[in-house]
Design a protein around this motif. Sequence first.
Motif: not given
Length: 147
Positions: A56-66
């Motif tokens: 399973q792959v979770t894309f972490h909170k890097a999304i919040d820094a986009t």
Amino acid sequence: GGNFIYSRYELEIMEDDIRTCRTAGADGIAIGMLNDRDEIDMPNLQKLLKQAGHLQVTFHKAIDATSDIVKEFLRLCDSGLAHRVLTSGGASTALEGSAMLNRMINLAGERLTVLVAGKVTQSNLGDLGKLICAREFHGKKIVGHIK
């Protein structure tokens, strides 16, 4: 350390770590990376996830820094590379990001699970569960279920 932009050396370490997780019997991994334009680094993400196999792959909170959370979230949804994304909706807390979190949940549909994060605790989990229509919440201080 310091950001979500990784050197070639760091990417090689991450590739080895993913193989180790898979070999050790882990259920999944959390990963996230950006390029110098604060967009998801899709080429390197695809390369690393070739090692993930069934994990399973979770894309972490890097999304919040986009630079554009909605645009990048949709790219992630469309890519099929992740099963879930760990996010506070681009805000410091899930409460502050609740409107964006609900928007992301609606945009994702069945493509991706939004894992709500950002100061989620046992004491505010019930209220957040009523405010944010998520199935999954993450926090260091959560024990129990939404009431």
